[in-house]
Enzyme design. Sequence first.
Site, PDB file in Angstrom:
ATOM      1  N   ASP A  35      -5.952  -7.693   6.607  1.00 29.04           N
ATOM      2  CA  ASP A  35      -7.362  -7.647   6.976  1.00 29.04           C
ATOM      3  C   ASP A  35      -8.259  -7.602   5.742  1.00 29.04           C
ATOM      4  O   ASP A  35      -7.786  -7.686   4.609  1.00 29.04           O
ATOM      5  CB  ASP A  35      -7.640  -6.448   7.896  1.00 29.04           C
ATOM      6  CG  ASP A  35      -7.213  -5.126   7.257  1.00 29.04           C
ATOM      7  OD1 ASP A  35      -6.848  -5.120   6.065  1.00 29.04           O
ATOM      8  OD2 ASP A  35      -7.256  -4.097   7.957  1.00 29.04           O
ATOM      9  N   HIS A  89      -4.839 -13.793  13.434  1.00 27.56           N
ATOM     10  CA  HIS A  89      -4.098 -12.555  13.676  1.00 27.56           C
ATOM     11  C   HIS A  89      -3.458 -12.601  15.055  1.00 27.56           C
ATOM     12  O   HIS A  89      -3.870 -13.350  15.926  1.00 27.56           O
ATOM     13  CB  HIS A  89      -5.032 -11.350  13.599  1.00 27.56           C
ATOM     14  CG  HIS A  89      -5.640 -11.162  12.235  1.00 27.56           C
ATOM     15  ND1 HIS A  89      -6.479 -10.120  11.939  1.00 27.56           N
ATOM     16  CD2 HIS A  89      -5.535 -11.889  11.093  1.00 27.56           C
ATOM     17  CE1 HIS A  89      -6.865 -10.207  10.677  1.00 27.56           C
ATOM     18  NE2 HIS A  89      -6.302 -11.277  10.150  1.00 27.56           N
ATOM     19  N   GLU A 130       0.804  -1.236   0.000  1.00 24.95           N
ATOM     20  CA  GLU A 130       0.000   0.000   0.000  1.00 24.95           C
ATOM     21  C   GLU A 130       0.831   1.278   0.000  1.00 24.95           C
ATOM     22  O   GLU A 130       0.450   2.266  -0.628  1.00 24.95           O
ATOM     23  CB  GLU A 130      -0.936   0.054   1.218  1.00 24.95           C
ATOM     24  CG  GLU A 130      -2.069  -0.935   1.185  1.00 24.95           C
ATOM     25  CD  GLU A 130      -1.782  -2.151   2.023  1.00 24.95           C
ATOM     26  OE1 GLU A 130      -2.723  -2.739   2.530  1.00 24.95           O
ATOM     27  OE2 GLU A 130      -0.597  -2.512   2.164  1.00 24.95           O
ATOM     28  N   GLU A 165      -9.866  -5.146   4.435  1.00 23.73           N
ATOM     29  CA  GLU A 165      -9.568  -3.979   3.595  1.00 23.73           C
ATOM     30  C   GLU A 165      -8.382  -4.276   2.685  1.00 23.73           C
ATOM     31  O   GLU A 165      -8.389  -3.963   1.497  1.00 23.73           O
ATOM     32  CB  GLU A 165      -9.260  -2.776   4.496  1.00 23.73           C
ATOM     33  CG  GLU A 165      -9.481  -1.433   3.852  1.00 23.73           C
ATOM     34  CD  GLU A 165     -10.944  -1.013   3.879  1.00 23.73           C
ATOM     35  OE1 GLU A 165     -11.291  -0.119   3.085  1.00 23.73           O
ATOM     36  OE2 GLU A 165     -11.721  -1.572   4.651  1.00 23.73           O
ATOM     37  N   ASP A 194      -2.234  -5.303   3.236  1.00 23.14           N
ATOM     38  CA  ASP A 194      -2.491  -5.670   4.626  1.00 23.14           C
ATOM     39  C   ASP A 194      -3.342  -6.924   4.731  1.00 23.14           C
ATOM     40  O   ASP A 194      -4.074  -7.290   3.807  1.00 23.14           O
ATOM     41  CB  ASP A 194      -3.186  -4.512   5.351  1.00 23.14           C
ATOM     42  CG  ASP A 194      -2.243  -3.338   5.587  1.00 23.14           C
ATOM     43  OD1 ASP A 194      -1.022  -3.529   5.490  1.00 23.14           O
ATOM     44  OD2 ASP A 194      -2.732  -2.222   5.868  1.00 23.14           O
ATOM     45  N   ARG A 227      -4.275  -3.407  13.199  1.00 19.13           N
ATOM     46  CA  ARG A 227      -5.740  -3.544  13.109  1.00 19.13           C
ATOM     47  C   ARG A 227      -6.093  -4.990  13.398  1.00 19.13           C
ATOM     48  O   ARG A 227      -6.090  -5.831  12.516  1.00 19.13           O
ATOM     49  CB  ARG A 227      -6.244  -3.106  11.736  1.00 19.13           C
ATOM     50  CG  ARG A 227      -6.052  -1.625  11.476  1.00 19.13           C
ATOM     51  CD  ARG A 227      -6.659  -1.174  10.157  1.00 19.13           C
ATOM     52  NE  ARG A 227      -6.415   0.238   9.940  1.00 19.13           N
ATOM     53  CZ  ARG A 227      -5.363   0.739   9.298  1.00 19.13           C
ATOM     54  NH1 ARG A 227      -4.459  -0.088   8.787  1.00 19.13           N
ATOM     55  NH2 ARG A 227      -5.208   2.037   9.136  1.00 19.13           N
ATOM     56  N   TYR A 272       0.933  -5.988  13.057  1.00 24.30           N
ATOM     57  CA  TYR A 272      -0.183  -5.278  12.413  1.00 24.30           C
ATOM     58  C   TYR A 272      -1.145  -4.716  13.455  1.00 24.30           C
ATOM     59  O   TYR A 272      -1.515  -5.399  14.406  1.00 24.30           O
ATOM     60  CB  TYR A 272      -0.924  -6.223  11.473  1.00 24.30           C
ATOM     61  CG  TYR A 272      -1.895  -5.514  10.577  1.00 24.30           C
ATOM     62  CD1 TYR A 272      -1.495  -4.463   9.766  1.00 24.30           C
ATOM     63  CD2 TYR A 272      -3.235  -5.895  10.544  1.00 24.30           C
ATOM     64  CE1 TYR A 272      -2.392  -3.811   8.934  1.00 24.30           C
ATOM     65  CE2 TYR A 272      -4.136  -5.258   9.710  1.00 24.30           C
ATOM     66  CZ  TYR A 272      -3.703  -4.199   8.915  1.00 24.30           C
ATOM     67  OH  TYR A 272      -4.605  -3.557   8.098  1.00 24.30           O
TER      68      TYR A 272
END
Length: 789
Positions: free
Chosen positions: A89, A383, A14, A91, A87, A339, A337
Amino acid sequence: MAERKSKKSLVIVESPAKAQTIHKYLGPDFEVKASMGHVRDLPSKGLNVDIENDFEPTYDIMPGKKRTVTALKAAVKSCDELYLATDLDREGEAIAWHLAQLLGFPEEKTYRVIFNAITHTSIKQAFAEPGKLDMDKVMAQQARRILDRIVGYQISPLLWKKVARGLSAGRVQSIAVKIIVEKEKEIRKFEPQEYWLIPAVFTTDLQKDYSRQWLDFMQTRSENDKPPTLAEQSKWLTEHNAFKAELYKIEDKEFKASAKEQAEPVFNALQQAQFKLADLQTKQSISQPSAPFITSTLQQSAANRMGFSAKRTMRVAQQLYEGIDLGSMGSLGLITYMRTDSTHLSGEAIKEVRKYIGAHLGADYTPKEARFYASRKNAQQAHEAIRPTDVDLTPDDIKPFLSDEQYKLYNLIWRRFVACQMSPAKWDVTNLKILAETPVGCCWYRTTGRILVFDGFTKVWPITSNEQELPSMEAGQLLAVVDIKAEQHFTKPPARFTEAALVKALEKEGIGRPSTYASIISTIQDRKYVEQKEKKFYATDIGEVVTEKLCEYFPRIMDIAFTRYMEEQLDKIEEQHLDWIGVLKDFYGPFKESLETAQAEMKHAKAEVTPSEYQCPTCGKQLVYRFGKNGKFLSCSTYPDCTFACPCDKEGKMVEEKLTEHECPQCGKPMVHKNGRFGPFLGCSDYPECKTTLKLDKEGNVLPPKPPAKPTGIKCHKCKQGELVIRQGKKGPFMGCNRFPKCRTIISIKQLDHLKQLQSKGQWPPETIEQADELLGRKKSKETVKAKR
């Protein structure tokens, strides 16, 4: 990892910071590019969801991202393999899917790599075992995006029409506002209840009278004119072998007094009483460390301990995750990470931190068994919790390479992680009961003291405690009174939400997800639905009106239980392969009915009035509350026959306009203080006959009026009716149309002489806006483009 070919492999992440860190670990066989976040989304104009055709979305490359996509398409042509390393997740999975769709690279050569830390080991492991896109995760994110678009784009226009322009509704944001509005109503309805307490201060020193000293000490004031803090009081009490206690029962009946008349006889009876220690019990208690951070608890702790907003916490955490340049060590991701809703820790991480604790703090601080923490329901156990990637990189060791806010947040994360695997803290807790025989019966006081006997995890995760340290005592000994008094108190209204408390409430109710809390809190403030004062949230008039309208006509959308259910359904799309189209169909049927009813029956907020207790000073009729663009105000009930209006405060009380020493520059009458959508200002007291206003600066001083716009004689090319004038803006002078706001043309002041020349030659104004852009150098002409080719 696939077999190496002659060409390089392309890796897409990203951000440039993440790309830089990862490239260092992968070496020359890989080219790492950044997508700069999302590259494709539902276009901002229009719904772009075909509801009749199974909610088929229409995606487009986002504004400003076409150059990025072009560069990525060019890069992918010269590579053998494509690795999507966004990432981990939903998203990130959605971004990876959109990239795969746009780039059109062969699916068999497209790999998905995920990692929860940007370190050499994590990156090598991820690329050694690449996977494929998780379409359940992608569809879960797509369903969430479509659902939010439907709610936002179909309710927001209704709010524009029925309340005020510029408003918006959101599936989650509207619930967050409702939570704050309901708290506001609780506070408004709250009626304080009187109650009395009879606290005392005792000492074991029977030879001295400390009463005068204690009273003098309590009357001292700090530089900020504040009384002694609890810590300062505890210190004084310890130095004088004293402690505080509270009257809690008389005989066997709990002491309660709701008026002075009930407390005074007891207080008078205690004046001449003799006090003795009737009972003393000491036991040991332990305090266990908290679990390592997840997103919500990190936001709460950063807010409570350092005053960070959720948005600031996530921004700084992103920097720590993507990589910090540590000098000779190079760029390194410092935390996992950020989130996540899982408290899970990898076996390797636990092993390393236990090794660190044993080596640096000692065996006493290392429990025999590793600690494991249970995550909440629906947490993604794949996670990890938020933790440092290398526990040996202590905050103080790398402080020179970090900014102040990076150091503070890393220090918080590092300490919480180390503490979570340490031994518990041990305390000696002493409970005292003190007896006084009086004419009204046996009066019992009680108190508690706590002494830390082993600091355990608090050595690295300090906790504040206002527990008093009790002097050495034995049951049966007499005590001297230092102070005893009857105190009047009133119950307090419910506490307003701070940012940390709001995050906790959203998490408790299952509203939103950890990655969305920061954006939710920012959005509801940007929309002016709530405002923060002294770090506490207050609902605005417009927030209350919108919430009332939505609750009336969209009860399911505004129901917390239903919103929680929808979150669970969206999770099931990813975790249990639930059909995302079915979830949307189940939602949309009842929603469409509510929307049609609201469109037909919802009254405009400005048309609704509420009676008030005030009389109109102009005509004597009753004043009513109305809603305007700046919120609630008082207006004559006979409007438009009587035009009297005045502001009111949050409680609906009339705010009288205060006259100032300033005179109106137009009519000479006094100016009065007013409040508008942009804050306080001065307005003429003869309004509406005279509509003169004066701006104020932050200190309340009158700002000089802006100089009048200076004519240029140049015709406006957009409206063809006005002329350009020179105005003064925040960044200096500029040219704008004199028909503003009907025409909003803006041109740089640097073009003034050029436009005068064009107009003198008959070349200005041109017929079309495209021609104007070419003449102004805003757009290259077709001839120029062809020549370059």
